[in-house]
Scaffold this motif. Structure first.
Motif, short mmCIF file in Angstrom:
data_model
loop_
_atom_site.label_atom_id
_atom_site.label_comp_id
_atom_site.label_asym_id
_atom_site.label_seq_id
_atom_site.Cartn_x
_atom_site.Cartn_y
_atom_site.Cartn_z
N LEU A 128 53.84 28.77 25.43
CA LEU A 128 54.72 27.77 25.88
C LEU A 128 55.40 27.01 24.84
O LEU A 128 54.54 26.43 24.07
CB LEU A 128 54.22 26.88 26.85
CG LEU A 128 55.01 25.76 27.44
CD1 LEU A 128 55.91 26.30 28.54
CD2 LEU A 128 53.98 24.63 27.92
N GLY A 142 47.61 28.70 29.13
CA GLY A 142 46.26 28.83 28.73
C GLY A 142 45.37 29.53 29.48
O GLY A 142 44.90 29.13 30.72
N SER A 201 33.90 21.77 29.83
CA SER A 201 34.42 22.95 30.56
C SER A 201 33.77 22.93 32.31
O SER A 201 34.80 23.36 32.94
CB SER A 201 33.54 24.24 30.03
OG SER A 201 34.02 25.36 30.53
N ASN A 202 32.81 22.31 32.36
CA ASN A 202 32.53 22.18 34.01
C ASN A 202 33.41 21.23 34.37
O ASN A 202 33.96 21.48 35.71
CB ASN A 202 31.23 21.43 34.12
CG ASN A 202 29.92 22.34 33.64
OD1 ASN A 202 29.51 23.23 34.44
ND2 ASN A 202 29.59 22.51 32.47
N ASP A 248 40.60 20.41 29.20
CA ASP A 248 40.86 19.99 27.69
C ASP A 248 42.23 19.24 27.55
O ASP A 248 42.24 18.38 26.74
CB ASP A 248 40.31 20.63 26.75
CG ASP A 248 38.85 20.79 26.49
OD1 ASP A 248 38.15 20.25 27.24
OD2 ASP A 248 38.47 21.23 25.29
N GLY A 276 31.52 25.97 25.40
CA GLY A 276 31.09 25.38 26.62
C GLY A 276 30.18 26.40 27.12
O GLY A 276 30.41 26.84 28.46
N GLU A 300 49.15 33.08 27.83
CA GLU A 300 48.02 32.70 26.87
C GLU A 300 48.70 33.08 25.32
O GLU A 300 49.30 34.19 25.12
CB GLU A 300 46.93 33.57 27.16
CG GLU A 300 45.98 33.40 25.95
CD GLU A 300 45.42 32.24 25.77
OE1 GLU A 300 45.06 31.34 26.40
OE2 GLU A 300 45.57 31.95 24.42
N GLY A 311 27.22 25.74 28.71
CA GLY A 311 26.13 25.20 29.87
C GLY A 311 27.03 25.14 31.05
O GLY A 311 28.00 24.48 31.01
N GLN A 359 30.91 30.80 26.24
CA GLN A 359 32.35 30.88 26.86
C GLN A 359 33.25 32.06 26.84
O GLN A 359 33.89 32.31 27.78
CB GLN A 359 33.20 29.61 26.25
CG GLN A 359 34.12 28.99 27.07
CD GLN A 359 34.82 27.54 26.52
OE1 GLN A 359 34.01 26.88 26.41
NE2 GLN A 359 35.88 27.47 26.22
N THR A 362 39.46 26.87 32.18
CA THR A 362 40.30 25.93 33.31
C THR A 362 41.15 26.84 33.79
O THR A 362 41.64 26.90 35.15
CB THR A 362 40.80 24.61 32.49
OG1 THR A 362 39.74 24.09 31.89
CG2 THR A 362 41.55 23.79 33.63
C1 LIG Z 1 30.27 22.63 20.21
C2 LIG Z 1 30.75 22.42 21.71
C3 LIG Z 1 29.83 22.67 22.76
C4 LIG Z 1 30.40 22.57 23.90
N1 LIG Z 1 29.35 22.56 25.02
C5 LIG Z 1 29.93 22.68 26.42
C6 LIG Z 1 28.97 22.88 27.60
O1 LIG Z 1 27.87 23.38 27.28
N2 LIG Z 1 29.57 22.79 28.70
C7 LIG Z 1 30.77 22.53 29.02
O2 LIG Z 1 31.11 22.41 30.14
N3 LIG Z 1 31.72 22.32 27.99
C8 LIG Z 1 31.16 22.32 26.66
N4 LIG Z 1 32.09 22.06 25.47
C9 LIG Z 1 33.51 21.90 25.90
C10 LIG Z 1 34.31 23.17 26.29
O3 LIG Z 1 34.22 24.03 25.44
C11 LIG Z 1 35.77 23.02 26.65
O4 LIG Z 1 35.89 21.77 27.57
C12 LIG Z 1 36.41 24.12 27.17
O5 LIG Z 1 36.74 25.12 26.32
C13 LIG Z 1 37.85 23.59 28.03
O6 LIG Z 1 38.43 24.69 28.41
P1 LIG Z 1 40.03 24.76 28.71
O7 LIG Z 1 40.34 26.14 29.54
O8 LIG Z 1 40.39 23.26 29.26
O9 LIG Z 1 40.64 24.70 27.22
P2 LIG Z 1 40.53 25.90 26.13
O10 LIG Z 1 39.13 26.57 26.24
O11 LIG Z 1 40.67 25.22 24.81
O12 LIG Z 1 41.79 26.89 26.46
C14 LIG Z 1 42.99 26.70 26.18
C15 LIG Z 1 43.95 27.80 26.05
O13 LIG Z 1 45.16 27.66 25.96
C16 LIG Z 1 45.87 28.48 25.21
N5 LIG Z 1 46.97 27.54 24.57
C17 LIG Z 1 47.01 26.65 23.76
N6 LIG Z 1 48.43 26.17 23.67
C18 LIG Z 1 49.07 27.11 24.33
C19 LIG Z 1 50.50 27.30 24.61
N7 LIG Z 1 51.47 26.34 23.90
N8 LIG Z 1 50.93 28.42 25.09
C20 LIG Z 1 50.24 29.27 25.75
N9 LIG Z 1 48.86 29.28 25.68
C21 LIG Z 1 48.21 28.26 24.87
C22 LIG Z 1 44.90 28.44 23.96
O14 LIG Z 1 44.96 29.75 23.08
C23 LIG Z 1 43.35 28.56 24.82
O15 LIG Z 1 42.97 29.85 25.00
C24 LIG Z 1 31.74 22.36 24.33
C25 LIG Z 1 32.42 22.18 23.10
C26 LIG Z 1 31.91 22.34 21.93
C27 LIG Z 1 33.02 22.05 20.89
#
Ligand SMILES: Cc1cc2nc3c(=O)[nH]c(=O)nc-3n(C[C@H](O)[C@H](O)[C@H](O)COP(=O)(O)OP(=O)(O)OC[C@H]3O[C@@H](n4cnc5c(N)ncnc54)[C@H](O)[C@@H]3O)c2cc1C
Length: 579
Positions: free
Chosen positions: A165, A40, A343-344, A330, A74, A63, A76, A141, A44
């Motif tokens: 994965l 991913g 995201s933070n 997430d 995300g 990825e 902010g 993001q 994060t």
């Molecule tokens: C409308 C909205 C507004 C938001 N505003 C904010 C904000 O202002 N500030 C903030 O902090 N957060 C905000 N968020 C939340 C933020 O978008 C998420 O918390 C953030 O994207 C999480 O990041 P991540 O890297 O954990 O997961 P993700 O961004 O979901 O990344 C996960 C990655 O893993 C990959 N993946 C999935 N399964 C597999 C697999 N089996 N094998 C390989 N790769 C895989 C996916 O393709 C993806 O690229 C907001 C969310 C929404 C919906």
């Protein structure tokens, strides 16, 4: 020349069981090359990869998507994340592309003059010497991921796209993963073996599901929304940096935020019972909704660059780890976007885990250190879910309540702390006061182990090299900083600390003596750096009592690991974190 870990990967890319046995034996003969992957490459995963790379561990980043995700999501970025970017060396690129959080402006249907404007950050603290960054910024993001990917590349890392994965098993020594590689023409399966696996694979995490972690909470189906990015035509322009809103969630709601880094683009947020999900597939319907809800018949838009349904979910895992497999971001917690914590928080999960994982895979710390990840992050995330749910209920209720759009200063995450958890040691304050809250240390009025280590300026080096004049110029994501605040001319504790640290591999620690500004001693006992606290900012920020020697251990993630009065305490702390 392939690295040892690459050799393992090629050899083990064969699924026949008897060969696997032979290869496993072979493997044990190979030197123990640090190697841990995660899947991913969202924010994060990238922050984890950068933290590991800075610490000399090149993780394999897998990825599933072949191209980078488009979209604001995300956007902010809170002050504690900006501090993290400073320690990771990514701050200047993040800041140079980012913009101020715009004011919210609520418009009547068809009106050009806002009913009210609201500053979401009106409660933000003024910057101070110890807290120099107190205002959040905004950067989509998509752009964050671009910046972080470029940094990872500079550090010699890479994101392997088009690899998913599929499943994994773990033994007491390794994780055996099945990966699916989607090429241009064919899909191939790979089998790989790793020391550890971190699932940073987002809300639908395969890692979490396969670990069987519970993901308890609620799905708010009645509050379905639509989010996306659109290029608008008509009377709305980027000229005014306003986050415009119309209506409320009792009927129809529309929010449009100009995306400053991409001229002409707006982040779109639609909700309420009148917002039909058919908007997702019917462009005409989307345009009608925009016109109807805003009362602006001239509004028009191109096909959105992305548009997605969004249903608020409030859920978290019961554990961030099972043996050799971890979840972060997430994959471990989902919640309302209100307050912009998602995201933070994922970033802080990664920053918390990264240095620990690096020390363990390099054989410099024992595996029990990894238990601290769950112990520290789980209570913080539980608190965050409560905060964001309360904020969500206020923000998306009927009517326009400007209090609902205010974001309290605790959301800056500068007060997030790990007080009283098993892997920090406080021999000065002892137990956290009953008023302590893991999301905000500041109201308690004390500074303790587990808190964010404050900054302090106006340091004057008297031995060793200091680039800049702040503690934040000394703290580093790749080592512990041992600050010894001492007023004594020949402090026996200072000498003991230096002697103790000499017994450890070089590079693990930086020893820094902090002397009062009027000190005349040169404290020539072998510290890496001796500084005078020019304006007394360091002694004030760390609340150092007069005439006491205080040892403060600052971890690579900028958290105070220990507050101690003597070198025996430092011994105990190093033992606790399994060095
Ligand atoms: C409308 C909205 C507004 C938001 N505003 C904010 C904000 O202002 N500030 C903030 O902090 N957060 C905000 N968020 C939340 C933020 O978008 C998420 O918390 C953030 O994207 C999480 O990041 P991540 O890297 O954990 O997961 P993700 O961004 O979901 O990344 C996960 C990655 O893993 C990959 N993946 C999935 N399964 C597999 C697999 N089996 N094998 C390989 N790769 C895989 C996916 O393709 C993806 O690229 C907001 C969310 C929404 C919906």
């Amino acid at each position: 020349m392939p690295t040892v870990s690459q050799v393992w990967f090629i050899l083990l890319n064969d699924s026949r069981a008897h060969e696997m046995t032979i290869l496993l034996q072979l493997l044990q003969l190979l030197p123990d090359e640090p190697f841990s992957p995660h899947c991913g490459a969202g924010p994060t995963g990238l922050i984890l990869a950068i933290t590991l790379a800075l610490n000399g561990v090149h993780a394999r980043v897998i990825e599933r998507d072949t191209a980078r995700k488009i979209g604001q999501r995300g956007a902010g970025i809170h002050p504690r994340s900006l501090e993290m970017h400073h320690f990771l060396g990514t701050a200047s690129d993040i800041l140079s592309s980012s913009s101020q959080i715009p004011q919210m402006a609520a418009y009547p249907i068809g009106g050009n003059v806002p009913i009210k404007t609201m500053d979401m950050l009106s409660d933000a603290a003024e910057p101070s010497d110890a807290f120099p960054t107190t205002r959040a910024v905004m950067l989509g993001q998509e752009k964050q991921v671009e910046v972080l990917t470029a940094h990872l590349l500079k550090l010699g890392g890479v994101v392997e796209r088009g690899i998913e994965l599929v499943s994994f098993e773990q033994s007491s020594e390794h994780v055996f993963a099945v990966l699916k590689r989607s090429g241009d023409e064919e899909v191939t399966e790979e089998r790989a073996i790793f020391d550890y696996l971190v699932g940073t694979d987002g809300a639908h995490s395969q890692t979490r599901k396969q670990l069987g972690l519970s993901f308890l909470g609620e799905t708010r189906k009645a509050q379905q929304m639509i989010i996306g990015d659109v290029y608008l035509r008509g009377s709305l322009t980027h000229d005014q940096p306003l986050w415009r809103i119309w209506g409320d969630m009792s009927s129809s709601f529309l929010a449009l935020r100009p995306v400053v880094e991409t001229p002409g683009l707006f982040f779109l947020f639609i909700g309420g019972p009148e917002a039909s999900q058919s908007i997702l597939s019917d462009h005409e319907e989307l345009v009608c909704y925009l016109r109807r809800t805003s009362g602006r018949p001239d509004l028009d838009c191109d096909k959105p660059t992305w548009l997605s349904p969004y249903t608020p979910n409030v859920r978290m895992v019961d554990s961030f780890r099972k043996d050799r497999v971890f979840v972060a971001g997430d994959a471990a917690h989902v919640h309302s976007p209100a307050g912009g914590q998602g995201s933070n928080s994922g970033a802080q999960d990664a920053f918390n885990l990264g240095w620990k994982l690096a020390l363990v895979v390099k054989g410099l710390a024992r595996p029990p250190l990894l238990d601290s990840y769950n112990a520290e992050r789980l209570p913080v995330i539980a608190e965050m879910l409560q905060l964001t749910s309360a904020l969500h209920d206020k923000t998306f209720k009927a009517g326009l309540d400007d209090q609902a759009w205010k974001r309290g200063s605790h959301l800056d995450q500068l007060g997030v702390n790990y007080r009283g958890t098993p892997f920090v040691l406080d021999e000065i304050e002892g137990r956290p006061p009953s008023t302590s809250n893991c999301y905000d240390s500041r109201p308690s009025g004390v500074l303790m182990a587990g808190d964010r280590a404050p900054d302090a300026s106006s340091l004057i080096p008297s031995r060793g090299v200091l680039t800049g004049d702040r503690l934040f110029d000394i703290f580093n994501a790749t080592r512990h900083t041992i600050l010894v605040f001492t007023r004594q001319e020949s402090d026996p504790q200072a000498s003991l600390v230096v002697q103790l640290l000499k017994a450890y591999p070089s590079g693990l620690f930086k020893s820094v003596a902090v002397l009062p500004s009027d000190s005349t001693t040169s404290l020539d006992v072998g510290f890496d750096l001796v500084v005078k606290d020019g304006q007394g900012n360091g002694y004030a920020a760390y609340k150092i009592p007069s005439d006491s020697t205080v040892i403060v251990v600052v971890r690579p993630d900028g958290v105070i690991g220990a507050m101690l009065t003597n070198c025996d305490g430092l011994h105990r702390y190093l033992d606790i974190i399994s060095f």
